[in-house]
Design an enzyme around this catalytic site. Sequence first.
Site, short mmCIF file in Angstrom:
data_model
loop_
_atom_site.label_atom_id
_atom_site.label_comp_id
_atom_site.label_asym_id
_atom_site.label_seq_id
_atom_site.Cartn_x
_atom_site.Cartn_y
_atom_site.Cartn_z
N HIS A 7 -29.63 -7.04 -13.70
CA HIS A 7 -29.42 -8.03 -15.11
C HIS A 7 -29.09 -9.28 -14.23
CE1 HIS A 7 -27.78 -5.36 -18.27
NE2 HIS A 7 -28.06 -4.43 -17.24
N LEU A 8 -30.08 -10.39 -15.10
CA LEU A 8 -29.99 -11.87 -14.31
C LEU A 8 -29.00 -12.76 -15.12
CD1 LEU A 8 -33.59 -12.22 -13.77
CD2 LEU A 8 -32.05 -11.21 -12.07
N ARG A 9 -28.58 -12.36 -16.45
CA ARG A 9 -27.56 -12.91 -17.26
C ARG A 9 -28.06 -14.26 -17.74
NH1 ARG A 9 -24.78 -8.33 -17.83
NH2 ARG A 9 -23.36 -7.90 -16.19
N ASP B 29 -29.44 -1.53 -10.48
CA ASP B 29 -28.65 -1.58 -11.74
C ASP B 29 -27.54 -2.73 -11.60
OD1 ASP B 29 -27.85 -1.16 -14.33
OD2 ASP B 29 -26.65 0.44 -14.10
N HIS C 179 -20.65 -10.03 -12.68
CA HIS C 179 -19.66 -10.40 -13.64
C HIS C 179 -18.85 -11.61 -13.10
CE1 HIS C 179 -19.84 -7.70 -17.02
NE2 HIS C 179 -19.94 -6.24 -16.22
#
Lengths: 329, 425
Positions: free
Chosen positions: B63-65, B306, B310
């Site tokens: 996830h690169l966000r 994965d 955060h």
Amino acid sequence: MNQPCDLAKLQLNRRGQLRHFLTTEGLSRELLTEILDTADSFVDMSDQAVKKVPLLRGSTVVNLFFENSTRTRSTFELAAKRLSADVLNLDISTSATSKGETLMDTLRNLQAMHSDMFVVRHPDSGAAHFIAQHVTPRVAVINAGDGRHAHPTQAMLDMQTIRRHKGDFGALKVAIVGDILHSRVARSQIHALNTLGAGEVRVIGPKTLLPKHIEELGARVYYDLGQGLRDVDVVIMLRLQTERMASAFLPSQSEFYKLYGLTRERLAQAKPDAIVMHPGPINRGVEIESEVADGSQSLILKQVGYGVATRMAVMSMAVSGQTTEHLNE
Amino acid sequence: MNIHIRGGRLVDPFNGVDAHQDLFLQAGRVVAIGDHPAGFEVEEVVEAEGCVVAPGFIDLQAHLREPGLTQKGTIETETAAAAASGVTTLCCPPLTQPVIDTPAVVQLILDRAAEAGYCRVLPLGAFTRGLEGEQLSNMVALKEAGCVAFTNARRPLPSNRTLMRCLEYAATHDLLVMVQAQDPGLGAGGCAHDGATADRLGLAGIPETAETVDVARHLLLAEQTGARLHFGQLSSRASLRMIEEARARGLRVSCDLAVHQLIFSDADLSGFDSRFHLLPPLRSQADRDGLRQGLASGSVDAVCSDHQPHEAAAKAAPFAATEPGMSSLETLLPLALALVEQGVLTLDQLVARLTVGPARVLGLAHEGLKEGALADICVFDPVREWSLTAESSRSRGLNSPLLGQPLKGQVRTTLLEGRVVFRQP
């Protein structure tokens, strides 16, 4: 790879004394016995005309309730006042604090008030541990119920009830009946009973309300109430929340009562001198027949009385544990 | 730039090579392997003594966000973390804001990634519009814009009829569908594996069937529709068995595992440590051992990070109230190497799961490190001890239980198309 953090250790100061009370799991038999002995001394005191002791004079106790509970909060409040503490009750609606930032912010705000103890009830399992890990070191945290995880003061007042009326745990068979899955009380009771050396701990209920791996906590599983109650010394009934019907855990209250309600007939399976307990508030005709709740074997009202003494014991021990820790610094 | 990678052990599963060989790179490609070619003027030397020289890793899920969740990470910070992890190609899932369901969002991601220049980014398009599980997304337009596969991420389609049509449409255009199997009902409200630890901690459980039931329905519908499926980040041995059986029946199915599922277990949750709050949840040690067996037996095509960075606040709450996911790019190699040290895989097998395995899943034209191939290269020291700290982390997400812990195996240099994009300081 990582060693799991030892939750029990968080509760103890460097001398092994209680400084928070978060769970009965992992505490020594000696420490649980010390809580019971201390509570016993407060039970005797409550029969006297002057019921107050100055153990917490000058201390401030904050009752931090993220979930409503008038009964539990009242006994904590009374316990704090009998220890001469100042008490602040805060009811914080969960909807306003459903996210972590707000819980952290709430904590920071409360710390600015320089209180000495937080009594915490929260709908999330682990919330009391989370708060204990994040408060300033001198604040004691007492878990008044976190999610499905633990309700250690309720379990200890139940242990006190059992010890005062039944004596030695080693000879006792104890059955816990009903919604074990959602019960923080049952989990705390199972740990405390095993640590105190109970002869046998049984849990009784349908598969929908029993955690699948409950046997690993040290409890024998029964699906049939009659079989499960055979020859037990202590019967602990749990409260059934009505919302369990809506989420397909049970068909109806009447079917639950038919299978797991404690009636005089069913109680006859237990030993003749078996005692009946319930953390309250009771649902008559759902988990327990009125005649049993009000009968000679029932200790339900006694439990409420012991609740104040147990909470006084834990609060005074935790404050003392914090003070000792602080002196050592 | 003419680069000489000197003194390393070349491990190239694309071409079945494991030998001490030097590499010579020019204009972004491998021009020679072994001896120094005549007339090659070395402009830069990459020292690889004691190191493994492998094709750059291909991560099927990181996830690169960005766009929309830049408090957690940006394309620049997270692709920098990828470069520091030896990853030269990664797939980013569509769980962005807005989600990746229009060519404009795809273009934005590709532009930002090109600007950062650390890593090749292959976006995964939304399988349904807005990931809402109701209407087909413009899959062909998204493919033309650069999406390599389609997924509804962890938003299971509520209707099997819609799912069937989505799969039929994907099959028509031979598009790869990635599935993160999760039954909408069985795991509802859960935050931990439905096992002894969750029972003890009073955490609502997610049973294994939350995954296997969803794997089963996808396999049945894939058989009916002819769609090509890839199952990502599985957590259960039973899922792997179903996939093995489906393959034996001739279905075109592949799968990957997140590296942390092979290392940790639900026992790590016992301190209510929210850094271990993952989805799918960490399962029992027996499950973990089952996944390791599946990996060793060859039924798993790829190992991925994965990676889910955060911000601190997302993890600072009681366990169930925290957001799931671990920041895991920069620890991908040391965790993966632990599997070699523990005898689960050989080094060559591991490198294959990080390179040729995922390349084949995506149908990429990567050729490994043969003459004329693009020079995507990871040079790593398999025994060097180090630790990842808040200061050294390239990722914005510090939500790793391994932060500050001793790690073994470190990426030394990463090259993307013959350009050094990371060098261990």
